[in-house]
Write a protein that holds these residues in place. Structure first.
Motif, PDB file in Angstrom:
ATOM      1  N   GLU A 395      38.232  67.482  27.992  1.00 57.19           N
ATOM      2  CA  GLU A 395      37.779  67.384  29.386  1.00 57.19           C
ATOM      3  C   GLU A 395      36.649  66.370  29.553  1.00 57.19           C
ATOM      4  N   TYR A 396      36.043  65.948  28.434  1.00 54.75           N
ATOM      5  CA  TYR A 396      34.950  64.987  28.507  1.00 54.75           C
ATOM      6  C   TYR A 396      35.414  63.547  28.286  1.00 54.75           C
ATOM      7  N   SER A 397      36.714  63.316  28.315  1.00 58.93           N
ATOM      8  CA  SER A 397      37.208  61.950  28.102  1.00 58.93           C
ATOM      9  C   SER A 397      36.710  61.007  29.186  1.00 58.93           C
ATOM     10  N   ILE A 398      36.575  61.509  30.421  1.00 58.30           N
ATOM     11  CA  ILE A 398      36.085  60.666  31.506  1.00 58.30           C
ATOM     12  C   ILE A 398      34.625  60.307  31.282  1.00 58.30           C
ATOM     13  N   PHE A 399      33.869  61.198  30.655  1.00 63.52           N
ATOM     14  CA  PHE A 399      32.465  60.897  30.344  1.00 63.52           C
ATOM     15  C   PHE A 399      32.388  59.667  29.450  1.00 63.52           C
ATOM     16  N   ARG A 400      33.162  59.669  28.368  1.00 64.61           N
ATOM     17  CA  ARG A 400      33.140  58.527  27.451  1.00 64.61           C
ATOM     18  C   ARG A 400      33.606  57.256  28.159  1.00 64.61           C
ATOM     19  N   LYS A 401      34.648  57.380  28.952  1.00 74.67           N
ATOM     20  CA  LYS A 401      35.193  56.196  29.627  1.00 74.67           C
ATOM     21  C   LYS A 401      34.160  55.576  30.556  1.00 74.67           C
ATOM     22  N   ILE A 402      33.453  56.404  31.302  1.00 74.77           N
ATOM     23  CA  ILE A 402      32.447  55.882  32.229  1.00 74.77           C
ATOM     24  C   ILE A 402      31.264  55.287  31.479  1.00 74.77           C
ATOM     25  N   VAL A 403      30.796  55.965  30.449  1.00 75.25           N
ATOM     26  CA  VAL A 403      29.652  55.451  29.691  1.00 75.25           C
ATOM     27  C   VAL A 403      29.981  54.102  29.051  1.00 75.25           C
ATOM     28  N   VAL A 404      31.099  54.037  28.342  1.00 80.28           N
ATOM     29  CA  VAL A 404      31.473  52.797  27.652  1.00 80.28           C
ATOM     30  C   VAL A 404      31.688  51.669  28.647  1.00 80.28           C
ATOM     31  N   ASN A 405      32.482  51.908  29.691  1.00 84.15           N
ATOM     32  CA  ASN A 405      32.776  50.854  30.656  1.00 84.15           C
ATOM     33  C   ASN A 405      31.538  50.441  31.445  1.00 84.15           C
ATOM     34  N   SER A 406      30.641  51.374  31.701  1.00 86.16           N
ATOM     35  CA  SER A 406      29.414  51.034  32.427  1.00 86.16           C
ATOM     36  C   SER A 406      28.517  50.140  31.584  1.00 86.16           C
ATOM     37  N   ILE A 407      28.378  50.470  30.313  1.00 85.75           N
ATOM     38  CA  ILE A 407      27.548  49.637  29.435  1.00 85.75           C
ATOM     39  C   ILE A 407      28.163  48.249  29.278  1.00 85.75           C
ATOM     40  N   LEU A 408      29.473  48.172  29.108  1.00 85.98           N
ATOM     41  CA  LEU A 408      30.145  46.873  28.986  1.00 85.98           C
ATOM     42  C   LEU A 408      30.003  46.058  30.279  1.00 85.98           C
ATOM     43  N   ALA A 409      29.887  46.741  31.405  1.00 82.71           N
ATOM     44  CA  ALA A 409      29.761  46.040  32.692  1.00 82.71           C
ATOM     45  C   ALA A 409      28.458  45.262  32.795  1.00 82.71           C
ATOM     46  N   THR A 410      27.464  45.584  31.983  1.00 85.32           N
ATOM     47  CA  THR A 410      26.173  44.890  32.053  1.00 85.32           C
ATOM     48  C   THR A 410      26.204  43.524  31.385  1.00 85.32           C
ATOM     49  N   ASP A 411      27.328  43.137  30.796  1.00 85.72           N
ATOM     50  CA  ASP A 411      27.479  41.788  30.234  1.00 85.72           C
ATOM     51  C   ASP A 411      27.537  40.795  31.395  1.00 85.72           C
ATOM     52  N   MET A 412      26.502  39.965  31.520  1.00 88.01           N
ATOM     53  CA  MET A 412      26.422  39.061  32.667  1.00 88.01           C
ATOM     54  C   MET A 412      27.472  37.953  32.637  1.00 88.01           C
ATOM     55  N   SER A 413      28.105  37.733  31.494  1.00 89.93           N
ATOM     56  CA  SER A 413      29.181  36.741  31.450  1.00 89.93           C
ATOM     57  C   SER A 413      30.389  37.209  32.261  1.00 89.93           C
ATOM     58  N   MET A 414      30.451  38.516  32.545  1.00 87.25           N
ATOM     59  CA  MET A 414      31.553  39.085  33.334  1.00 87.25           C
ATOM     60  C   MET A 414      31.144  39.302  34.797  1.00 87.25           C
ATOM     61  N   HIS A 415      30.009  38.750  35.176  1.00 89.48           N
ATOM     62  CA  HIS A 415      29.426  39.060  36.483  1.00 89.48           C
ATOM     63  C   HIS A 415      30.359  38.713  37.646  1.00 89.48           C
ATOM     64  N   ASP A 416      30.817  37.475  37.693  1.00 84.71           N
ATOM     65  CA  ASP A 416      31.660  37.060  38.826  1.00 84.71           C
ATOM     66  C   ASP A 416      32.961  37.855  38.899  1.00 84.71           C
ATOM     67  N   GLU A 417      33.516  38.145  37.718  1.00 80.75           N
ATOM     68  CA  GLU A 417      34.746  38.939  37.685  1.00 80.75           C
ATOM     69  C   GLU A 417      34.505  40.321  38.281  1.00 80.75           C
ATOM     70  N   TYR A 418      33.370  40.916  37.972  1.00 79.47           N
ATOM     71  CA  TYR A 418      33.045  42.232  38.512  1.00 79.47           C
ATOM     72  C   TYR A 418      32.834  42.172  40.023  1.00 79.47           C
ATOM     73  N   VAL A 419      32.175  41.137  40.478  1.00 75.64           N
ATOM     74  CA  VAL A 419      31.940  40.996  41.914  1.00 75.64           C
ATOM     75  C   VAL A 419      33.272  40.968  42.673  1.00 75.64           C
ATOM     76  N   HIS A 420      34.245  40.239  42.144  1.00 75.35           N
ATOM     77  CA  HIS A 420      35.565  40.188  42.778  1.00 75.35           C
ATOM     78  C   HIS A 420      36.233  41.568  42.774  1.00 75.35           C
TER      79      HIS A 420
END
Length: 583
Positions: A395-420
């Motif tokens: 039941e905690y699989s969503i916890f891991r998914k959000i934590v991992v993807n949120s931390i990876l989202a802080t990579d500024m090289s992906m900034h424009d892609e995230y904005v879109h």
């Protein structure tokens, strides 16, 4: 390292003697929950090659082995040791059991690779202590691995001769940055199984993060958008984190299973704090607390969580229904752990210098991947271990998914892609079917990534005096990387070179072309974030006013070659290129 007890490891017994062995098996079964007996060497090897996430004590009955003389080492022991060296089996601790009490024979078995030697008949006291060999074996292996790392690092220093004042300053933060293939081979070679990978990746996390140096204390925290951690010491910062996490856990009945004693929660936060390098001007525990507080404020502002104290807010019904309590907790946990172990240099530096981490993560989101891995090890070692065991707690699989993807989202090289992606989400989320679990999961993961990105650069949307101080601190970290690059004979990007472009230009450019695009996209998802855009526009106006009172950039004097120019007293001279890693 996980505390071991007899139930954390299994026992495999090699025995084919005619004498009665039932009493020994009964004794072992009383101590260990899993005891298996095999009568041939091939059966033993086949059993050990099966994947296992637990350690196995292999008890080799010497009298069951065919040897030419009584004092010859059991052939099975030599075979097992060889298979361990080749990586064909893992997590096996061989122990010889015999009636022969010759000291020379005992020593010979130990020299050949046995972890221990016990005399028959096996006593209950001895059986109860056999599992300790697993702990000893792991400690010895860990020390050996780290010794190889240190030796390789020393070799690099002596061969390259690139030591200097700046390198000495970064040495503790960049212990393994220049280690060559030997270190990487040690890591990959020993990652044959999940258990070995977990253990060695934990070593990586521990190797790159600093040693404990902070003690606990308490304070009352400010929880408004005027919040600034710059004047707080570590004990106060820890208390801020405690208040936010504890309040979140106590606010939702759905999180009752994750509520822990205050002491355990403090201990967890204490170790998070110690996993950040305090010598980093910007990427330290203070920044992590700033990001946590920003996300807590965002969540309160949109009505996803009831604030500790009264504040002006306007609920967003769609977001409130979309984000479940475990999602909220995951986002806050990702916030405090998103830069764990940050070495004070960016991804570009890690990739250019071909660090083992860059090789391990294929030059993609190197630091962010490392932060996520290190943070999950901290979770596993503390009171939130259940959040990392998805087999026992799916039941905690969503916890891991959000934590991992949120931390990876802080990579500024992906900034424009995230904005879109966030801009596109604004249209979808208006008509989302909240009963469609798959669609909701996709949207909440993206939304949490958007919120942590906003929080990660939220200092540019804070009141101006706080924003200005953060800008100076960030510039100083860029300068220090530039000093290191210069000392190591590497090209220095303008963003990292002292005195190149004024702070005003950097801040105006970043806010207009990077920050505003992000915050405007999230405001299309929830209008409750409009206050951040208002602050950014206000700050741009102030920076532009300051710029108009300064001399043009081309009149600034810079000093080339080996001695970098010093910043102006107010820290105003700094590069204006956009960072290539998270800020």
């Amino acid at each position: 390292m996980k505390r071991l007890n007899p139930n954390n490891c299994s026992v495999l017994v090699f025995y084919n003697h005619e004498q009665d062995f039932a009493s020994t098996l009964d004794l072992l079964s009383k101590v260990f929950s899993d005891v298996i007996v095999k009568s041939t060497e091939s059966q033993v090897i086949s059993q050990l090659k099966q994947h296992s996430t637990t350690s196995t004590l292999l008890l080799i009955d010497a009298e069951s082995c065919h040897t030419k003389t009584m004092e010859e080492c059991p052939p099975l022991l030599l075979t097992i040791v060889d298979l361990l060296k080749q990586g064909l089996i893992t997590n096996v601790v061989p122990i010889v059991c015999s009636t022969l009490d010759s000291p020379s024979y005992m020593v010979k078995c130990l020299q050949s690779g046995a972890a221990d030697f016990v005399l028959k008949p096996l006593s209950e006291d001895v059986a109860k202590t056999l599992f300790l060999n697993v702990t000893r074996n792991r400690l010895l292996h860990a020390e050996s691995t780290l010794e190889k790392v240190e030796q390789t690092s020393s070799i690099w220093d002596s061969q390259q001769g690139k030591k200097g004042q700046v390198w000495s300053k970064f040495r503790n933060r960049l212990k393994g940055v220049f280690l060559e293939e030997n270190w990487y081979v040690v890591f990959v070679y020993n990652s044959a199984s999940f258990n070995e990978y977990h253990r060695l990746s934990k070593l990586v996390a521990e190797y790159y993060t600093p040693k404990p140096s902070v003690r606990r204390s308490s304070m009352a925290s400010m929880l408004s958008w005027d919040f600034s951690p710059l004047d707080l010491d570590n004990k106060d910062l820890i208390q801020v984190v405690f208040m936010i996490l504890n309040h979140t856990l106590m606010s939702f009945d759905e999180l009752e299973a994750l509520r822990v004693p205050n002491g355990d929660l403090y201990h967890f936060i204490f170790d998070i704090c110690n996993s950040y390098h305090s010598s980093n001007p910007y990427h330290n525990f203070r920044h992590a607390v700033d990001v946590l507080q920003a996300n807590y404020y965002f969540l309160c502002k949109i009505g996803a969580i009831e604030p500790m104290c009264p504040m002006i807010r306007s609920e967003d019904p769609m977001i409130k229904q979309l984000l479940q309590p475990i999602d909220i907790f995951a986002l806050l946990m990702a916030s405090i752990g998103h830069d764990v172990g940050h070495p004070g240099v960016n991804n570009n530096f890690m990739i250019t210098t071909s660090t083992p981490l860059a090789i391990l993560y294929n030059d993609k989101s190197v630091l962010e991947s490392f932060h996520a891995m290190s943070f999950f090890h901290l979770l596993k070692e503390h009171c939130f271990g259940q959040l990392t065991d998805l087999r026992a707690n799916p039941e905690y699989s969503i916890f891991r998914k959000i934590v991992v993807n949120s931390i990876l989202a802080t990579d500024m090289s992906m900034h424009d892609e995230y904005v879109h992606k966030i801009t596109d989400q604004a249209e979808r989320i208006k008509n989302i079917d909240l009963t469609d679990k798959s669609a909701c999961e996709k949207e909440k993961v993206l939304l949490c990534g958007a919120l942590i990105k906003c929080a990660d650069i939220s200092n540019c949307a804070r009141p101006f005096e706080s924003a200005k101080e953060w800008a100076k601190i960030l510039a100083q970290e860029f300068f220090e990387q530039g000093d290191l690059e210069r000392e190591l004979g590497m090209p220095v990007l303008p963003i990292n070179e002292r005195g190149k472009i004024c702070l005003e230009d950097f801040q105006i450019s970043f806010k207009k072309f990077v920050a505003l695009k992000l915050f405007e996209s999230i405001c299309k998802v929830t209008t409750n974030m409009q206050f951040t855009i208002d602050y950014i526009h206000e700050n741009i106006n102030i920076w532009e006013s300051m710029k108009s009172k300064r001399e043009p950039v081309d009149k600034l004097v810079t000093t080339p070659n080996t001695i970098p120019p010093q910043p102006t007293p107010d820290g105003s001279c700094t590069p204006s290129q956009r960072p290539r890693s998270g800020i």
